[in-house]
Scaffold this motif. Structure first.
Motif, short mmCIF file in Angstrom:
data_model
loop_
_atom_site.label_atom_id
_atom_site.label_comp_id
_atom_site.label_asym_id
_atom_site.label_seq_id
_atom_site.Cartn_x
_atom_site.Cartn_y
_atom_site.Cartn_z
N PHE A 1 5.95 61.56 38.80
CA PHE A 1 7.12 61.19 38.09
C PHE A 1 7.55 62.52 37.16
CE2 PHE A 1 9.55 59.59 34.67
CZ PHE A 1 10.63 58.51 35.29
N TYR B 1 13.74 62.02 44.71
CA TYR B 1 13.80 60.83 43.94
C TYR B 1 14.60 61.15 42.56
CZ TYR B 1 11.69 57.27 40.64
OH TYR B 1 11.53 56.26 40.03
N LEU C 1 16.43 59.15 39.12
CA LEU C 1 16.79 57.99 38.32
C LEU C 1 18.11 57.36 38.37
CD1 LEU C 1 14.81 59.11 35.00
CD2 LEU C 1 14.10 57.68 36.74
N ALA C 2 18.50 56.15 38.21
CA ALA C 2 19.63 55.44 38.15
C ALA C 2 20.24 55.73 36.68
CB ALA C 2 19.62 54.04 38.61
N ASP C 3 19.31 55.55 35.90
CA ASP C 3 19.46 55.82 34.31
C ASP C 3 18.75 57.06 33.79
OD1 ASP C 3 20.24 55.66 31.71
OD2 ASP C 3 19.76 53.55 31.43
N PRO C 4 19.61 58.04 34.07
CA PRO C 4 18.58 59.31 33.62
C PRO C 4 18.77 59.42 31.91
CG PRO C 4 20.84 59.87 34.31
CD PRO C 4 20.70 58.50 34.63
N LEU D 1 16.58 57.92 30.06
CA LEU D 1 15.46 57.87 29.87
C LEU D 1 14.77 59.32 29.13
CD1 LEU D 1 12.66 56.55 29.67
CD2 LEU D 1 12.46 57.32 31.93
N LEU E 1 15.69 55.38 18.98
CA LEU E 1 15.98 54.82 20.26
C LEU E 1 15.45 55.83 21.44
CD1 LEU E 1 16.90 52.44 21.87
CD2 LEU E 1 19.19 53.52 21.97
N LYS F 1 12.48 54.91 24.18
CA LYS F 1 12.79 54.95 25.52
C LYS F 1 11.78 55.87 26.08
CE LYS F 1 17.10 54.73 27.05
NZ LYS F 1 18.64 54.70 27.02
N CYS G 1 8.84 56.34 25.55
CA CYS G 1 7.62 55.88 25.33
C CYS G 1 7.37 55.20 26.71
CB CYS G 1 7.42 54.81 24.11
SG CYS G 1 7.11 55.50 22.61
N ASN G 2 8.24 54.92 27.59
CA ASN G 2 8.00 54.35 28.97
C ASN G 2 7.42 55.41 29.67
OD1 ASN G 2 9.74 51.73 29.41
ND2 ASN G 2 11.29 53.03 28.51
N TYR H 1 5.17 56.08 32.81
CA TYR H 1 5.47 56.62 33.89
C TYR H 1 4.63 57.83 34.62
CZ TYR H 1 10.02 54.26 34.47
OH TYR H 1 10.89 53.13 34.79
N PHE I 1 10.06 49.33 27.70
CA PHE I 1 11.41 49.04 27.08
C PHE I 1 12.57 49.66 28.06
CE2 PHE I 1 15.02 50.58 24.81
CZ PHE I 1 15.22 49.49 23.86
N ASP J 1 19.73 49.59 34.83
CA ASP J 1 19.48 50.54 36.07
C ASP J 1 18.05 50.95 35.50
OD1 ASP J 1 21.55 50.78 37.58
OD2 ASP J 1 22.80 51.95 36.37
N ASP K 1 14.96 51.49 38.08
CA ASP K 1 14.12 53.01 37.95
C ASP K 1 12.70 52.54 37.95
OD1 ASP K 1 16.30 54.70 38.16
OD2 ASP K 1 16.49 54.86 35.87
N ARG K 2 12.38 51.37 37.17
CA ARG K 2 10.83 51.05 37.08
C ARG K 2 10.59 50.64 38.47
NH1 ARG K 2 6.48 51.58 33.65
NH2 ARG K 2 7.93 51.75 32.14
N ALA L 1 6.79 56.62 43.18
CA ALA L 1 6.07 57.76 42.51
C ALA L 1 4.46 57.32 41.99
CB ALA L 1 6.81 58.05 41.26
N ASN L 2 4.44 56.23 41.15
CA ASN L 2 3.34 55.83 40.69
C ASN L 2 2.05 55.54 41.51
OD1 ASN L 2 5.42 54.40 38.04
ND2 ASN L 2 3.81 56.23 37.62
#
Lengths: 418, 156
Positions: A226, A277, A279-282, A284, A346, A350, A352-353, A360, B56, B61, B65-66, B73-74
């Protein structure tokens, strides 16, 4: 003397090679070594992370933590100072405090026989000390001031609380040295941390396998895909490692260069990095400018078991607590700062994922130590090869090195006379 | 037909558990609305008002990604869960949104090894109700313990 024998009997399994490039596997398995570590490292002349001063804002606040096997109470005294003492009644050894944290104006009282302790760990009361109706009670020769749980020396540095059972440990600033100190200040200096989460990850491995992992800048972009894919950490990008003179503390850092690489050593060596690869929601990874030096990642360790982490805007401290030769608690404290805007907070939450038990870029670190622990089960007489980047334990401009892993073993062996 | 939120939510939750336990993770985000919140935290963090989670997400989306990260990846050992869910308890129902609390027990099986209790806790949910489907606007997964064994890969 006992410890000397312990080290000898352990060494008899197979002598530790003189070079720092080999680590015998019995050091991750041996019960005698585990006991020697408790005395020489955890109760020895080292500073151990106990918490944040901000976790004890008011006089009377307390938290319990661990230094190796020892349960420790950390308090803010009624005088405003921070104190720490072993969570063990001087009478018959019971835990004095059962709560993880709280606030107490009154003294702590042992549940077993009601012996009481002030916030500094002084014994202040013995129930029925003078007996009842002139009968029973402690002998007249009993002096409360001669009894008490062991107290820890406490050092505060940039909002971090460190403690040591040893009187021989040098002052914290001397112990850390200038480079490590300035790198802690870089993250924590001049602002008030706020805890935003606490989690414990139970690792199925010896504590030193986790510390090796923390100090290992070689694995980061290989094990953690990742990270690599999103160019948070490529060995080819600008960065370096710092190893202090003792070897025990280290900093690894890197700076993002989004223009750079693509056809680096990764694709040539077919390491799992160019997956395409996305992300769908970058959002993050959309951080905010927090550090003017442009460093996006800084992992810092203080010997033996403290880690301060900055990964973009995800700030955390990690405390490593061994619970047996083959199991370790990794305590994560996620941190924000009092002056964060809601939007910045916030972003931290985020990001912290990226870290922690489901991170990740860190979940692999939770299992990799277990893979080693299981892999070496029948190999106590074999040794690992820690030779990437040479044989020394010193700072390096390249992160393709195991220099800080060797540094850990240098400091460890000095502590244990191995 | 009269609207029956209990039946719709119970059905959605059973479906959710099957989806994860059957390793159909790609379908897992579909239980959530587009601007959902999904968080895994612990009772202690909740009590102390600490906002960060083990996971979180504030968009569907991010859940996708998760799943991609887990697939692409993981690195972790092959593992599966068995979710045992309690009955949803309806905390409130304003017609459009229904808040529920549901206890769970999750057993984890790593490789083909011993089933081990991995997590217990409760879901604090906000469902968006339509005539025939209950969709999660919010799921806060509150684990009873703050201790996570080894790692948390598959969502709860």
């Amino acid at each position: 003397m006992t410890q000397h024998l312990t080290a000898e009997s352990a060494a008899a399994k197979s002598a530790w090679p003189p070079a720092l490039t080999r680590v015998p596997y019995w050091v991750f398995q041996d019960e005698a070594i585990y006991r020697a570590e408790q005395e020489k490292i955890f109760r020895g002349p080292n500073w151990h992370y106990l918490g944040l001063t901000e976790e004890l804002p008011k006089p009377g606040d307390f938290r319990t933590t661990k230094v190796g096997d020892a349960s420790v109470i950390v308090t803010r005294g009624l005088d405003g100072g921070i104190y720490a003492f072993e969570n063990r009644c001087a009478h018959r050894g019971a835990l004095i405090c059962l709560d993880k944290h709280g606030h107490r104006e009154k003294d702590f009282a042992c549940a077993y026989h009601g012996w009481t302790y002030d916030k500094k760990g002084n014994l202040t009361g013995v129930a029925f000390k003078n007996g009842v109706k002139g009968k029973g009670g402690m002998p007249a020769s009993f002096r409360m001031e001669e009894h008490g749980p062991r107290k820890l020396r406490v050092a505060l540095f940039q909002g971090l609380i460190f403690g040591s059972f040893s009187d021989a440990v040098p002052p914290i600033e001397d112990c850390l040295g200038g480079e490590i100190s300035s790198r802690i200040k870089r993250v924590l200096g001049g602002r008030v941390p706020v805890v935003i989460g606490r989690f414990t990850q139970v690792l199925p491995n010896n504590w030193k396998l986790y510390i090796e992992n923390v100090k290992d800048s070689y694995h980061a972009s290989i094990l953690h895909l990742f990270f690599t894919t999103f160019q948070l950490n490529r060995l080819s990008q600008k960065g370096a490692i710092i190893v202090d003179a003792s070897g025990g503390h280290h900093v690894s850092y890197s700076m993002i260069d989004r223009q750079e690489d693509k056809d680096s050593e990764y694709s040539r060596q077919r390491l799992r990095s160019d997956s395409g690869y996305r992300l769908a929601d970058p959002s993050l990874l959309e951080g905010f400018e927090e550090f003017p030096d442009g460093i996006s990642l800084q992992i810092l360790s203080v010997f033996p078991t403290f880690v301060l982490q900055q990964i973009q805007n995800a700030i955390a401290v990690r405390q490593i607590v061994p619970s047996s030769p083959s199991q370790t608690d990794l305590n994560w404290t996620y941190i924000g700062f009092a002056d964060d805007t809601p939007a910045q907070r916030l972003i931290r939450i985020k990001q912290c994922n990226l870290v922690g038990p489901a991170g990740y870029i860190s979940m692999e670190d939770g299992c990799i130590g277990g893979f080693v622990q299981r892999g070496i089960a029948a190999a106590a007489d074999k040794e690992s090869v820690v030779e990437m980047g040479g044989s020394r334990a010193e700072s390096s401009d390249s992160r393709v090195t195991e220099a800080s892993v060797r540094g850990f073993w240098k400091a460890y062996r000095a502590c244990l006379n191995l | 037909m009269a609207r029956d939120p209990f039946r719709l939510i119970a059905q959605a939750q059973a479906d959710y558990a099957r989806c994860i336990d059957d390793d159909r993770l790609e379908a897992w985000p579909d239980f959530f609305s587009e601007s959902c919140v999904y968080k895994i935290t612990t009772a202690e963090n909740l009590r102390e008002g600490l906002e960060a989670g083990i996971i979180f997400a504030n968009s569907r989306d991010m859940l996708r990604d998760r799943v991609s990260a887990l697939r692409e990846a993981n690195i972790y050992e092959r593992q599966s869960y068995r979710h045992i869910l309690g009955q949803p308890y309806i905390l409130s129902d304003d017609g459009a949104e229904v808040r529920t609390e549901t206890s769970f027990l999750v057993v984890r099986i790593v490789q083909d090894g011993d089933p081990q209790i991995y997590a217990t806790g409760r879901y604090l949910d906000v469902y968006a109700m339509s005539d025939d489907v209950a969709m999660l606007n919010q799921r806060i997964v509150v684990c009873d313990s703050s201790r996570i064994n080894t790692l948390l890969a598959i969502p709860l």
